[in-house]
Scaffold this active site. Structure first.
Site, PDB file in Angstrom:
ATOM      1  N   ALA A  36      29.348  41.039  42.838  1.00 46.28           N
ATOM      2  CA  ALA A  36      29.195  42.426  42.364  1.00 46.28           C
ATOM      3  C   ALA A  36      30.016  42.584  41.092  1.00 46.28           C
ATOM      4  O   ALA A  36      30.874  43.454  40.974  1.00 46.28           O
ATOM      5  CB  ALA A  36      29.603  43.432  43.443  1.00 46.28           C
ATOM      6  N   HIS A  38      31.709  43.037  37.472  1.00 44.77           N
ATOM      7  CA  HIS A  38      31.834  44.106  36.476  1.00 44.77           C
ATOM      8  C   HIS A  38      32.700  43.591  35.326  1.00 44.77           C
ATOM      9  O   HIS A  38      33.134  42.427  35.347  1.00 44.77           O
ATOM     10  CB  HIS A  38      32.408  45.372  37.118  1.00 44.77           C
ATOM     11  CG  HIS A  38      33.668  45.139  37.905  1.00 44.77           C
ATOM     12  ND1 HIS A  38      34.843  44.708  37.336  1.00 44.77           N
ATOM     13  CD2 HIS A  38      33.925  45.244  39.238  1.00 44.77           C
ATOM     14  CE1 HIS A  38      35.785  44.593  38.256  1.00 44.77           C
ATOM     15  NE2 HIS A  38      35.241  44.894  39.434  1.00 44.77           N
ATOM     16  N   HIS A  41      35.887  41.566  36.087  1.00 46.44           N
ATOM     17  CA  HIS A  41      35.673  40.137  36.368  1.00 46.44           C
ATOM     18  C   HIS A  41      35.392  39.378  35.066  1.00 46.44           C
ATOM     19  O   HIS A  41      35.917  38.287  34.850  1.00 46.44           O
ATOM     20  CB  HIS A  41      34.464  39.943  37.294  1.00 46.44           C
ATOM     21  CG  HIS A  41      34.605  40.564  38.657  1.00 46.44           C
ATOM     22  ND1 HIS A  41      33.815  41.608  39.075  1.00 46.44           N
ATOM     23  CD2 HIS A  41      35.426  40.281  39.691  1.00 46.44           C
ATOM     24  CE1 HIS A  41      34.141  41.930  40.325  1.00 46.44           C
ATOM     25  NE2 HIS A  41      35.114  41.153  40.723  1.00 46.44           N
ATOM     26  N   GLY A 151      43.108  38.842  38.852  1.00 52.09           N
ATOM     27  CA  GLY A 151      43.389  40.093  38.152  1.00 52.09           C
ATOM     28  C   GLY A 151      44.633  40.794  38.664  1.00 52.09           C
ATOM     29  O   GLY A 151      44.938  40.754  39.863  1.00 52.09           O
ATOM     30  N   GLN A 157      48.088  40.556  45.708  1.00 51.17           N
ATOM     31  CA  GLN A 157      47.350  39.308  45.939  1.00 51.17           C
ATOM     32  C   GLN A 157      47.811  38.226  44.968  1.00 51.17           C
ATOM     33  O   GLN A 157      48.054  37.079  45.353  1.00 51.17           O
ATOM     34  CB  GLN A 157      45.863  39.602  45.774  1.00 51.17           C
ATOM     35  CG  GLN A 157      44.968  38.395  45.632  1.00 51.17           C
ATOM     36  CD  GLN A 157      43.506  38.782  45.616  1.00 51.17           C
ATOM     37  OE1 GLN A 157      42.967  39.196  46.625  1.00 51.17           O
ATOM     38  NE2 GLN A 157      42.849  38.660  44.467  1.00 51.17           N
ATOM     39  N   SER A 189      36.157  48.445  39.818  1.00 47.30           N
ATOM     40  CA  SER A 189      36.163  47.805  41.132  1.00 47.30           C
ATOM     41  C   SER A 189      34.734  47.729  41.637  1.00 47.30           C
ATOM     42  O   SER A 189      33.936  48.647  41.406  1.00 47.30           O
ATOM     43  CB  SER A 189      36.999  48.643  42.103  1.00 47.30           C
ATOM     44  OG  SER A 189      36.722  48.258  43.440  1.00 47.30           O
TER      45      SER A 189
HETATM   46  P1  AMP Z   1      37.032  40.687  43.773  1.00 41.29           P
HETATM   47  O1  AMP Z   1      35.642  40.276  43.444  1.00 41.29           O
HETATM   48  O2  AMP Z   1      37.204  42.159  43.961  1.00 41.29           O
HETATM   49  O3  AMP Z   1      37.648  39.853  44.868  1.00 41.29           O
HETATM   50  O4  AMP Z   1      37.879  40.359  42.488  1.00 41.29           O
HETATM   51  C1  AMP Z   1      37.884  39.080  41.922  1.00 41.29           C
HETATM   52  C2  AMP Z   1      38.978  38.983  40.883  1.00 41.29           C
HETATM   53  O5  AMP Z   1      38.744  39.967  39.873  1.00 41.29           O
HETATM   54  C3  AMP Z   1      40.361  39.301  41.482  1.00 41.29           C
HETATM   55  O6  AMP Z   1      41.293  38.394  40.921  1.00 41.29           O
HETATM   56  C4  AMP Z   1      40.588  40.713  41.053  1.00 41.29           C
HETATM   57  O7  AMP Z   1      41.962  41.025  40.916  1.00 41.29           O
HETATM   58  C5  AMP Z   1      39.904  40.739  39.708  1.00 41.29           C
HETATM   59  N1  AMP Z   1      39.570  42.117  39.319  1.00 41.29           N
HETATM   60  C6  AMP Z   1      38.927  43.050  40.074  1.00 41.29           C
HETATM   61  N2  AMP Z   1      38.857  44.222  39.401  1.00 41.29           N
HETATM   62  C7  AMP Z   1      39.479  44.035  38.218  1.00 41.29           C
HETATM   63  C8  AMP Z   1      39.766  44.876  37.090  1.00 41.29           C
HETATM   64  N3  AMP Z   1      39.399  46.147  37.048  1.00 41.29           N
HETATM   65  N4  AMP Z   1      40.426  44.332  36.036  1.00 41.29           N
HETATM   66  C9  AMP Z   1      40.832  43.024  36.062  1.00 41.29           C
HETATM   67  N5  AMP Z   1      40.594  42.187  37.091  1.00 41.29           N
HETATM   68  C10 AMP Z   1      39.934  42.678  38.153  1.00 41.29           C
END
Ligand code: AMP
Length: 283
Positions: A36, A38, A41, A151, A157, A189
């Site tokens: 998903a 954005h 990522h 991120g 985390q 997010s």
């Molecule tokens: P997720 O798919 O939510 O597990 O996120 C994957 C990676 O993207 C993780 O390392 C998150 O911290 C990072 N991430 C998610 N949202 C953001 C954001 N708004 N800005 C920077 N990194 C992000």
């Protein structure tokens, strides 16, 4: 049309691909995600591009990090769109395993991180960080990248990952990427897509309240008082509940009570069935 990344669905194929790159002397950056995708990522993918010859993304909605009653079943799964997005930022390969591939019959191992994993989201989502750590250990030891990028949106985390990679001697450099935000300050997010237009308007109150705590602490204000006011403000703005808004040490994640100490503001709050998190550095 930008070239779509190579899709790898098994650990064996992943290792083979990484081995091929290694034989040509190339370095590898890994960016784990749950899909998903954005701009947040994609900013990590761009950072990865600047750090290594090859960029490997992973897309895996990891059941082990969702608790009972959490959103594992409804978590958005948008593989085709994700792969097109990865193509636009020059990702070379995407590791997209099945749950069976990562957790085969007989799987019995857990990973637990004391202290850093017990506070903030760890206190409100029992087992979440154990499940996250488990999959990140598996991804890192399967791909053995030179650098792995996460991120700051999930700052706790990131600190936990730094801890267990050091503790377990996993030979990888961990790099944090800055939080990408909407124009009004809402942190991007995958879960924002759950929000109704009305909730989307309310959602900005979390980042605004945390930023106000940052400003107050930076100006020498009392961290616990500023956090208490932020909790009230977020509820007044229309959030249904606040899991926590706290000022903590950026390295140890211990509570900061004295102004002037290194600090970061953390918050998690719920809008209907959606749980949002955010954080701001005090600097
Ligand atoms: P997720 O798919 O939510 O597990 O996120 C994957 C990676 O993207 C993780 O390392 C998150 O911290 C990072 N991430 C998610 N949202 C953001 C954001 N708004 N800005 C920077 N990194 C992000």
């Amino acid at each position: 049309m930008p070239k779509e990344p190579l899709i790898l669905r098994g650990v064996a194929g992943l290792r083979e691909q990484v081995g091929t790159w290694r034989k040509s002397g190339e370095t590898i950056a890994l960016v784990p995600t749950m899909g998903a995708l954005h701009e947040g990522h994609l900013s990590l993918m761009r950072l990865a591009r600047s750090q290594a010859d090859r960029v490997l993304a992973s897309i895996f909605v990891n059941p082990a990090q969702f608790g009972p009653g959490e959103d594992f079943d409804r978590y958005p799964r948008t593989e085709a769109e994700d792969l097109s997005k990865l193509a636009t930022v020059g990702v070379d390969a995407a590791f997209v395993p099945s749950v069976r591939e990562m957790y085969p019959e007989g799987f019995a191992t857990r990973v637990h991180i004391d202290r850093l994993g017990d506070v903030l989201c760890g206190a409100h989502r029992p087992g979440h960080f154990d499940g996250m750590a488990l999959i990140v250990v598996k991804l890192l030891t399967s791909a053995l990248p030179d650098v792995a990028i996460f991120g700051e949106k999930d700052y706790q985390q990131l600190q936990i990952i730094r801890r267990f990679t050091a503790d377990l001697n996993i030979p990888v450099r961990i790099l944090g990427g800055a939080i990408e935000r909407e124009a009004d300050g809402l942190a991007l997010s995958s879960r924002n897509r759950y929000l109704s237009p009305e909730q989307r308007k309310t959602a900005v109150a979390l980042s605004a309240a945390l930023r106000a705590v940052r400003d107050a602490v930076k100006a020498g204000g009392d961290p616990s008082q500023a956090a208490a006011k932020a909790r009230e403000d977020v509820l007044k703005a229309g959030f249904d509940s606040v899991d926590y808004i706290e000022v903590r040490d950026p390295a140890t994640l211990e509570l900061v009570t004295d102004p002037g100490k290194p600090a970061r503001v953390f918050g998690a709050a719920r809008l209907g069935a959606t749980r949002l998190i955010d954080n701001w550095a005090v600097e």
